[in-house]
Design an enzyme around this catalytic site. Structure first.
Site, PDB file in Angstrom:
ATOM      1  N   GLU A 303       0.828  -1.220   0.000  1.00 46.94           N
ATOM      2  CA  GLU A 303       0.000   0.000   0.000  1.00 46.94           C
ATOM      3  C   GLU A 303       0.854   1.257   0.000  1.00 46.94           C
ATOM      4  OE1 GLU A 303      -4.343  -1.089   1.912  1.00 46.94           O
ATOM      5  OE2 GLU A 303      -3.201   0.518   2.812  1.00 46.94           O
ATOM      6  N   HIS A 332       9.018 -26.433   0.210  1.00 45.06           N
ATOM      7  CA  HIS A 332       8.313 -27.499  -0.494  1.00 45.06           C
ATOM      8  C   HIS A 332       7.160 -26.944  -1.320  1.00 45.06           C
ATOM      9  CE1 HIS A 332      10.622 -30.460   1.814  1.00 45.06           C
ATOM     10  NE2 HIS A 332      10.599 -29.506   2.728  1.00 45.06           N
ATOM     11  N   LYS A 446     -13.157   1.541  -1.974  1.00 44.43           N
ATOM     12  CA  LYS A 446     -14.062   1.811  -0.852  1.00 44.43           C
ATOM     13  C   LYS A 446     -15.237   2.666  -1.341  1.00 44.43           C
ATOM     14  CE  LYS A 446     -10.976   2.029   3.277  1.00 44.43           C
ATOM     15  NZ  LYS A 446     -10.512   2.837   4.399  1.00 44.43           N
TER      16      LYS A 446
HETATM   17  O1  PA5 Z   1      -3.026   1.301   5.877  1.00 41.84           O
HETATM   18  C1  PA5 Z   1      -4.111   1.808   5.673  1.00 41.84           C
HETATM   19  O2  PA5 Z   1      -4.300   3.034   5.709  1.00 41.84           O
HETATM   20  C2  PA5 Z   1      -5.317   0.941   5.389  1.00 41.84           C
HETATM   21  O3  PA5 Z   1      -4.966  -0.398   5.231  1.00 41.84           O
HETATM   22  C3  PA5 Z   1      -6.315   1.052   6.528  1.00 41.84           C
HETATM   23  O4  PA5 Z   1      -5.718   0.622   7.724  1.00 41.84           O
HETATM   24  C4  PA5 Z   1      -7.575   0.220   6.247  1.00 41.84           C
HETATM   25  O5  PA5 Z   1      -8.127   0.587   5.018  1.00 41.84           O
HETATM   26  C5  PA5 Z   1      -8.590   0.437   7.358  1.00 41.84           C
HETATM   27  O6  PA5 Z   1      -8.883   1.796   7.477  1.00 41.84           O
HETATM   28  P1  PA5 Z   1      -9.519   2.393   8.774  1.00 41.84           P
HETATM   29  O7  PA5 Z   1      -8.574   2.189   9.920  1.00 41.84           O
HETATM   30  O8  PA5 Z   1      -9.737   3.833   8.483  1.00 41.84           O
HETATM   31  O9  PA5 Z   1     -10.809   1.670   9.017  1.00 41.84           O
END
Ligand code: PA5
Length: 477
Positions: A303, A332, A446
């Site tokens: 990400e 394996h 989202k």
């Molecule tokens: O790293 C990130 O920003 C995302 O993976 C969020 O943690 C994830 O989308 C969850 O978001 P939130 O904590 O706002 O519910």
């Protein structure tokens, strides 16, 4: 209640430090054709210095976490004390960065059969982190839990993520049915941003205790905030040692010299390898306890570094693909590919010097020549030997690899590892000149979900989704 796994403080910080060995990334080991040359790293020295000061100036929120949390730690400890014995189950409702760190901590630092074994839990609650909205799994969890003896920590920085909030709605209703409306607040904790989203509003309305996620710390960098710390403390993990480990690594990562800063050196090598076509980055711990650490890292890396545009707004579509593997299991499954497939990967092994438990193999069947060599060796020796043998074989085949070695898996070494990998990610993001801390691709998905399910303000996304071209029936078999 005190933390279960207090570390032996007699050992000096130096003897508890993790190490990074990058010999096998270089041409001297791999052969000129495959390896990176020291001169290539040296060429990055001036740029690293410049980026170092840029990072210092930006002060990404995660860099301050090891140092500014005394009050939070005290509050978490007080809550764990006050509620000792109240719960048999602690459930984290969160997803992505609001769940993966919790899972990594639990797998690394608690007994492998923690949830099943009341003996090893010694009165601490079981931990569940569904990290998904799979209906079968969540329904089964609600069926299993004695809700009178369960607390839910709802974690969402934005306070509006559909997955987390939908699980919350279900849990809220189930708890109210079980314990009555008047006692719902005893069964929920909220962990969220204090200035935005619906979760903070719900927590205030319902009277839930609330922990804040600092504004400048993104989800995937938040494991050392209450996001990861609350569930860790409730399951007996020594959270001060985690932060002490992170602080120790932070000190090592303040170094501007690329040859002395483990985050910069490993990051630079990953970056150089990427430029030369090694676009996949495998993390392969030889310790089951670190299996979910590799999962946490996979999200952090993907990400943060998978981006369409750079800081100048130019289209770059960069990002190494992170892959998790587990030694010896994946010898394996995956290693054949790593050994003989395309030269498109680098492998980061994680080795543990002293495993917390060990078993010596009995000397049975001494007349069977292909088997009797095992008797008298330990499983730890076998596992570490397998790692060293795989490392040697990969190197011999010109496959770039590095090793992060932990003296032992403890809260202190795990804290170092979290910080090292976070700083490395931040540095590689700077080398790519991208915004490491946003996730526009995730946001788009989202927003479509919100639109389709009818959330106010997302009508446009709903229409965009519905106006897709009709699928070609010939392509659906
Ligand atoms: O790293 C990130 O920003 C995302 O993976 C969020 O943690 C994830 O989308 C969850 O978001 P939130 O904590 O706002 O519910």
């Amino acid at each position: 209640m005190t933390a279960k796994n207090n570390f032996d403080n007699d050992k000096t910080a130096a003897s508890r430090r993790i190490t990074l060995d990058v010999n096998n990334m270089f041409a001297a080991r791999l052969g000129g054709e495959y390896g990176i040359k020291k001169s290539q790293v040296a060429d990055l020295k001036a740029r690293t210095r410049e980026l170092h000061y840029r990072i210092q100036e930006q002060k990404p929120g995660f860099t301050r976490l090891p140092f500014r949390q005394e009050k939070v730690i005290t509050r978490i400890r007080e809550m764990v004390e006050e509620r000792a014995g109240d719960y048999d189950n602690f459930v984290v409702l969160g997803i992505g960065g609001s769940a993966l760190g919790n899972i990594a901590l639990q797998t690394a630092l608690n007994d492998p059969y923690y949830n099943l074994n009341t003996g090893v839990r010694e009165g601490y609650p079981r931990l569940f982190v569904p990290d998904n909205v799979d209906p079968e799994r969540f329904a089964a969890l609600l069926d299993f839990l004695d809700l009178e003896r369960t607390v839910f920590n709802v974690i969402s920085k934005s306070g509006s993520t559909a997955e987390t909030m939908s699980l919350y709605l279900l849990a809220r209703e189930a708890v109210a049915e079980e314990v009555g409306q008047g006692r719902v607040a005893e069964h929920f904790i909220a962990t969220t941003s204090k200035d935005s989203g619906y979760l903070i509003e719900i927590a205030e309305r319902e009277g839930y205790p609330c922990f804040s996620i600092p504004e400048d710390v993104g989800g995937r960098f938040s494991v050392l905030t209450p996001v990861g710390l609350v569930s860790a403390a409730f399951t007996g993990i020594n959270i001060s040692e985690l932060l002490a480990g992170a602080a120790d690594m932070a000190e090592r990562c303040w170094e501007e010299n690329i040859w002395q800063n483990p985050a910069y050196l490993h990051g630079a090598l990953q970056y150089l390898a990427y430029q030369e076509g090694k676009r996949m980055s495998v993390m392969m711990p030889y310790s089951h306890a670190l299996k979910d650490l590799a999962d946490w890292y996979r999200q952090l890396w993907a990400e943060s570094l998978g981006k369409e545009v750079n800081r100048k707004g130019e289209r770059v579509n960069v990002g190494p693909t992170p892959i998790k593997a587990l030694g010896a299991t994946d010898q394996h499954s995956q290693v054949q590919l790593y050994m003989e497939g395309p030269f498109d990967k680098i492998i980061t092994f994680i080795e543990v010097e002293n495993h917390r438990r060990n078993l010596e193999m009995p000397k049975l069947y001494q007349d069977l020549d292909g088997l009797n060599y095992l008797g008298g060796h330990s499983l730890a020796r076998l596992l570490n030997t397998e790692k060293q043998a795989t490392e040697r074989a990969l190197t011999k085949r010109g496959r770039a690899n590095a090793t992060i070695k932990l003296p032992e898996v403890t809260a202190f070494t795990l804290g170092q590892l979290f910080y090292l990998l976070e700083m490395e990610t931040a540095f590689v993001g700077e080398l790519f000149n991208i915004n490491t801390y946003n996730q526009p691709g995730v946001e788009l998905g989202k927003n479509y979900t919100y639109g389709i399910l009818g959330r106010e303000g997302y009508q446009e996304k709903k229409e965009e989704f519905e106006n897709w071209s009709e699928p070609d029936p010939d392509l659906i078999l």
